[in-house]
Design a protein around this motif. Structure first.
Motif, mmCIF file in Angstrom:
data_model
loop_
_atom_site.group_PDB
_atom_site.id
_atom_site.type_symbol
_atom_site.label_atom_id
_atom_site.label_comp_id
_atom_site.label_asym_id
_atom_site.label_seq_id
_atom_site.Cartn_x
_atom_site.Cartn_y
_atom_site.Cartn_z
ATOM 1 N N ARG A 34 4.652 -46.877 -6.216
ATOM 2 C CA ARG A 34 5.668 -47.827 -5.774
ATOM 3 C C ARG A 34 5.977 -48.813 -6.894
ATOM 4 N NH1 ARG A 34 3.273 -49.016 0.259
ATOM 5 N NH2 ARG A 34 2.224 -47.024 0.511
ATOM 6 N N TYR A 36 7.513 -52.663 -7.217
ATOM 7 C CA TYR A 36 7.873 -53.864 -6.487
ATOM 8 C C TYR A 36 8.495 -54.869 -7.447
ATOM 9 C CZ TYR A 36 5.187 -52.754 -2.221
ATOM 10 O OH TYR A 36 4.722 -52.187 -1.063
ATOM 11 N N GLY A 41 7.519 -67.424 -6.930
ATOM 12 C CA GLY A 41 7.312 -68.128 -5.670
ATOM 13 C C GLY A 41 7.561 -67.291 -4.429
ATOM 14 N N ARG A 42 7.779 -66.009 -4.611
ATOM 15 C CA ARG A 42 8.024 -65.107 -3.477
ATOM 16 C C ARG A 42 6.997 -63.988 -3.458
ATOM 17 N NH1 ARG A 42 13.352 -65.205 -1.517
ATOM 18 N NH2 ARG A 42 14.239 -67.273 -1.867
ATOM 19 N N GLY A 43 6.945 -63.291 -2.318
ATOM 20 C CA GLY A 43 6.110 -62.114 -2.250
ATOM 21 C C GLY A 43 6.812 -60.916 -2.864
ATOM 22 N N PRO A 44 6.079 -59.876 -3.218
ATOM 23 C CA PRO A 44 6.693 -58.673 -3.798
ATOM 24 C C PRO A 44 7.599 -57.978 -2.787
ATOM 25 C CG PRO A 44 4.307 -58.700 -4.160
ATOM 26 C CD PRO A 44 4.606 -59.779 -3.177
ATOM 27 N N PHE A 103 -2.903 -52.258 -7.812
ATOM 28 C CA PHE A 103 -1.760 -52.974 -8.359
ATOM 29 C C PHE A 103 -1.891 -53.147 -9.862
ATOM 30 C CE2 PHE A 103 0.387 -54.718 -4.563
ATOM 31 C CZ PHE A 103 -0.552 -54.433 -3.584
ATOM 32 N N GLY A 104 -0.783 -52.962 -10.576
ATOM 33 C CA GLY A 104 -0.732 -53.357 -11.969
ATOM 34 C C GLY A 104 -0.549 -54.862 -12.052
ATOM 35 N N THR A 105 -0.679 -55.390 -13.251
ATOM 36 C CA THR A 105 -0.536 -56.838 -13.430
ATOM 37 C C THR A 105 0.920 -57.253 -13.620
ATOM 38 O OG1 THR A 105 -0.974 -56.586 -15.780
ATOM 39 C CG2 THR A 105 -2.847 -57.156 -14.381
ATOM 40 N N TYR B 33 -2.348 -57.031 6.134
ATOM 41 C CA TYR B 33 -3.207 -57.048 4.953
ATOM 42 C C TYR B 33 -3.209 -58.438 4.322
ATOM 43 C CZ TYR B 33 -2.103 -52.059 5.317
ATOM 44 O OH TYR B 33 -1.924 -50.773 5.766
ATOM 45 N N TYR B 35 -4.068 -60.194 0.588
ATOM 46 C CA TYR B 35 -4.318 -59.981 -0.830
ATOM 47 C C TYR B 35 -4.456 -61.345 -1.509
ATOM 48 C CZ TYR B 35 -2.426 -55.250 -0.081
ATOM 49 O OH TYR B 35 -2.184 -53.981 0.363
ATOM 50 N N GLN B 37 -3.743 -63.148 -5.345
ATOM 51 C CA GLN B 37 -3.091 -62.974 -6.646
ATOM 52 C C GLN B 37 -3.462 -64.157 -7.529
ATOM 53 O OE1 GLN B 37 1.276 -62.929 -6.655
ATOM 54 N NE2 GLN B 37 1.253 -61.349 -8.225
ATOM 55 N N GLY B 42 -3.628 -58.580 -11.309
ATOM 56 C CA GLY B 42 -2.926 -57.829 -10.282
ATOM 57 C C GLY B 42 -3.392 -58.283 -8.913
ATOM 58 N N LEU B 43 -2.623 -57.928 -7.901
ATOM 59 C CA LEU B 43 -3.019 -58.278 -6.539
ATOM 60 C C LEU B 43 -4.348 -57.632 -6.196
ATOM 61 C CD1 LEU B 43 0.116 -58.891 -6.384
ATOM 62 C CD2 LEU B 43 -0.124 -58.407 -3.947
ATOM 63 N N LEU B 91 -1.583 -63.729 -0.469
ATOM 64 C CA LEU B 91 -0.420 -63.041 0.077
ATOM 65 C C LEU B 91 -0.810 -62.223 1.301
ATOM 66 C CD1 LEU B 91 1.113 -61.822 -3.270
ATOM 67 C CD2 LEU B 91 2.312 -63.237 -1.641
ATOM 68 N N LEU B 105 5.043 -51.872 2.739
ATOM 69 C CA LEU B 105 4.508 -53.183 3.065
ATOM 70 C C LEU B 105 5.578 -54.240 2.864
ATOM 71 C CD1 LEU B 105 1.840 -51.585 2.820
ATOM 72 C CD2 LEU B 105 0.861 -53.584 1.718
ATOM 73 N N PHE B 107 5.872 -58.199 2.356
ATOM 74 C CA PHE B 107 5.026 -59.320 1.982
ATOM 75 C C PHE B 107 5.626 -60.646 2.420
ATOM 76 C CE2 PHE B 107 1.653 -57.746 -0.798
ATOM 77 C CZ PHE B 107 2.087 -56.461 -1.082
ATOM 78 N N GLY B 108 4.743 -61.588 2.706
ATOM 79 C CA GLY B 108 5.157 -62.973 2.857
ATOM 80 C C GLY B 108 5.295 -63.623 1.495
ATOM 81 N N ALA B 109 5.713 -64.880 1.504
ATOM 82 C CA ALA B 109 5.918 -65.611 0.246
ATOM 83 C C ALA B 109 4.613 -66.113 -0.343
ATOM 84 C CB ALA B 109 6.880 -66.774 0.463
#
Lengths: 113, 116
Positions: A34, A36, A41-44, A103-105, B33, B35, B37, B42-43, B91, B105, B107-109
């Motif tokens: 995937r 993303y 300031g937001r989620g992916p 997850f990658g960075t 879920y 997570y 960060q 990474g997450l 997150l 998925l 995600f929230g902020a």
């Protein structure tokens, strides 16, 4: 150990230009990959999901490729816009759900005028 | 709701205090879920809920971390006796199902936690 490596770490391009982000992974077993987009300031937010049998998938100006043999993926952004400035995260899923994601960075992309 | 809601968006606390972070998933999403960060990382997976049960807690870094989910909806992540290394963005994400690898998925902020 499952790992996802992304390059470059950061990138600055001019508006209207194209760019390609890279992702290499060592995740087993493999379920899907995937990309993303994460604004500051937001989620992916999910851009694409590709399974083993898919080589390419597009979402508007975003095109992702997957080479399952070499375990590499790329995300190509065409005709970049200022709003494309964000972190782009490559995520590889093992067989299973969200608890099996690696997850990658991320690649931090900045698009400038 | 239309998306995943998290609160607070920002939390500054003193070392040693307890904090609670809340996640309100998308209505109808059975999987939830948490997570973490951290800057330049990474997450990191913390915990996964399917309904109210947590089949996978393997990511919780220590016994100071706990989470619960009630009514198959809202989840709370609690960090006791916070340490400076707990500073991160937490997150929450939800999805329709649990173990399908293709589940998207949402995600929230995130909740940004700073421990002084």
């Amino acid at each position: 150990k499952n790992q996802v490596e992304q390059s470059p770490q950061s990138l600055i391009i001019l508006e209207g230009k194209n760019c390609t982000l890279q992702c290499n992974y060592t995740v087993s077993p493999f379920s899907n990959l995937r990309w993303y987009k994460q604004d500051t300031g937001r989620g992916p937010v999910s851009l694409t999901i590709m399974t083993f049998s898919e080589n390419t998938k597009s979402n508007g100006r975003y095109t992702a490729t997957l080479d399952a043999d070499t375990k590499q993926s790329s995300l190509h952004i065409t005709a970049s816009q200022l709003s494309d400035s964000a972190s782009y995260i490559c995520v590889v899923s093992s067989t299973g759900g969200g608890n099996k994601l690696t997850f990658g960075t991320g690649t931090q992309l900045k698009v400038e005028l | 709701g239309a998306g995943v809601s998290q609160s607070p968006s920002n939390k500054v606390t003193e070392k040693g205090k307890d904090v609670e972070l809340r996640c309100d998933p998308i209505s109808g999403h059975t999987a939830l879920y948490w997570y973490r960060q951290s800057l330049g990382q990474g997450l990191e997976f913390l915990i996964y809920f399917q309904g109210n049960s947590a089949p996978d807690k393997s990511g919780l870094p220590s016994d100071r971390f706990s989470a619960e989910r009630t009514g198959g909806s809202v989840s709370t992540l609690t960090i006791q006796r916070t340490q400076q290394e707990d500073s991160a963005v937490y997150l929450c994400a939800s999805s329709l199902g649990g173990q399908s690898g293709a589940n998207v998925l949402t995600f929230g902020a995130g909740s940004r936690l700073t421990v002084l």
